[in-house]
Scaffold this motif. Structure first.
Motif, PDB file in Angstrom:
ATOM      1  N   UNK A 188     -18.882  -9.413 -29.794  1.00  0.00           N
ATOM      2  CA  UNK A 188     -19.916  -8.228 -29.354  1.00  0.00           C
ATOM      3  C   UNK A 188     -20.795  -9.090 -28.682  1.00  0.00           C
ATOM      4  N   UNK A 189     -21.270 -10.352 -29.292  1.00  0.00           N
ATOM      5  CA  UNK A 189     -22.293 -11.108 -28.314  1.00  0.00           C
ATOM      6  C   UNK A 189     -21.766 -11.356 -26.913  1.00  0.00           C
ATOM      7  N   UNK A 190     -20.574 -11.845 -26.670  1.00  0.00           N
ATOM      8  CA  UNK A 190     -19.944 -12.136 -25.567  1.00  0.00           C
ATOM      9  C   UNK A 190     -19.784 -11.038 -24.659  1.00  0.00           C
ATOM     10  N   UNK A 191     -19.202  -9.701 -25.158  1.00  0.00           N
ATOM     11  CA  UNK A 191     -18.971  -8.673 -24.449  1.00  0.00           C
ATOM     12  C   UNK A 191     -19.730  -7.440 -24.856  1.00  0.00           C
ATOM     13  N   UNK A 192     -21.062  -7.269 -24.590  1.00  0.00           N
ATOM     14  CA  UNK A 192     -21.794  -6.259 -25.076  1.00  0.00           C
ATOM     15  C   UNK A 192     -21.591  -5.089 -24.879  1.00  0.00           C
ATOM     16  N   UNK A 193     -20.861  -4.941 -23.246  1.00  0.00           N
ATOM     17  CA  UNK A 193     -20.204  -3.536 -22.927  1.00  0.00           C
ATOM     18  C   UNK A 193     -19.186  -2.920 -23.818  1.00  0.00           C
ATOM     19  N   UNK A 194     -18.327  -4.036 -24.434  1.00  0.00           N
ATOM     20  CA  UNK A 194     -17.054  -3.429 -25.061  1.00  0.00           C
ATOM     21  C   UNK A 194     -17.659  -3.076 -26.465  1.00  0.00           C
ATOM     22  N   UNK A 195     -18.779  -4.135 -27.104  1.00  0.00           N
ATOM     23  CA  UNK A 195     -19.427  -3.733 -28.237  1.00  0.00           C
ATOM     24  C   UNK A 195     -19.779  -2.412 -28.247  1.00  0.00           C
ATOM     25  N   UNK A 196     -20.757  -1.792 -27.283  1.00  0.00           N
ATOM     26  CA  UNK A 196     -21.183  -0.456 -26.979  1.00  0.00           C
ATOM     27  C   UNK A 196     -20.208   0.622 -27.174  1.00  0.00           C
ATOM     28  N   UNK A 197     -19.012   0.375 -26.315  1.00  0.00           N
ATOM     29  CA  UNK A 197     -17.930   1.233 -26.265  1.00  0.00           C
ATOM     30  C   UNK A 197     -17.383   1.561 -27.684  1.00  0.00           C
ATOM     31  N   UNK A 198     -17.270   0.582 -28.441  1.00  0.00           N
ATOM     32  CA  UNK A 198     -16.487   0.508 -29.767  1.00  0.00           C
ATOM     33  C   UNK A 198     -17.526   1.224 -30.715  1.00  0.00           C
TER      34      UNK A 198
END
Length: 67
Positions: A44-54
């Motif tokens: 989540x820290x490395x890929x914030x966009x993916x975290x937001x979508x998740x």
């Protein structure tokens, strides 16, 4: 381990009664869940966009369950 990761481990355990497991299995399970939570936090820290979508997918899923 920090409190945030331990909180995630508790949520990931699915509310199962971990006390029933034998001590060695319980220790391995807690360690695995902690490592998974740590990996998720790192991702989540490395890929914030993916975290937001998740988070959005989780929100939609939970909303559908309540409806």
């Amino acid at each position: 381990m920090n409190a945030r990761i331990l909180g995630m481990v508790d949520l990931m355990s699915g509310g199962q009664d971990i006390e029933r497991l034998d001590p060695e299995r319980r220790r391995r399970r807690i360690q695995l869940l902690a490592e998974l939570a740590e990996a998720r936090a790192l991702r989540n820290r490395v890929a914030p966009r993916r975290a937001r979508h998740e988070r959005q997918r989780d929100f939609i899923t939970n909303r559908r369950r309540m409806a």
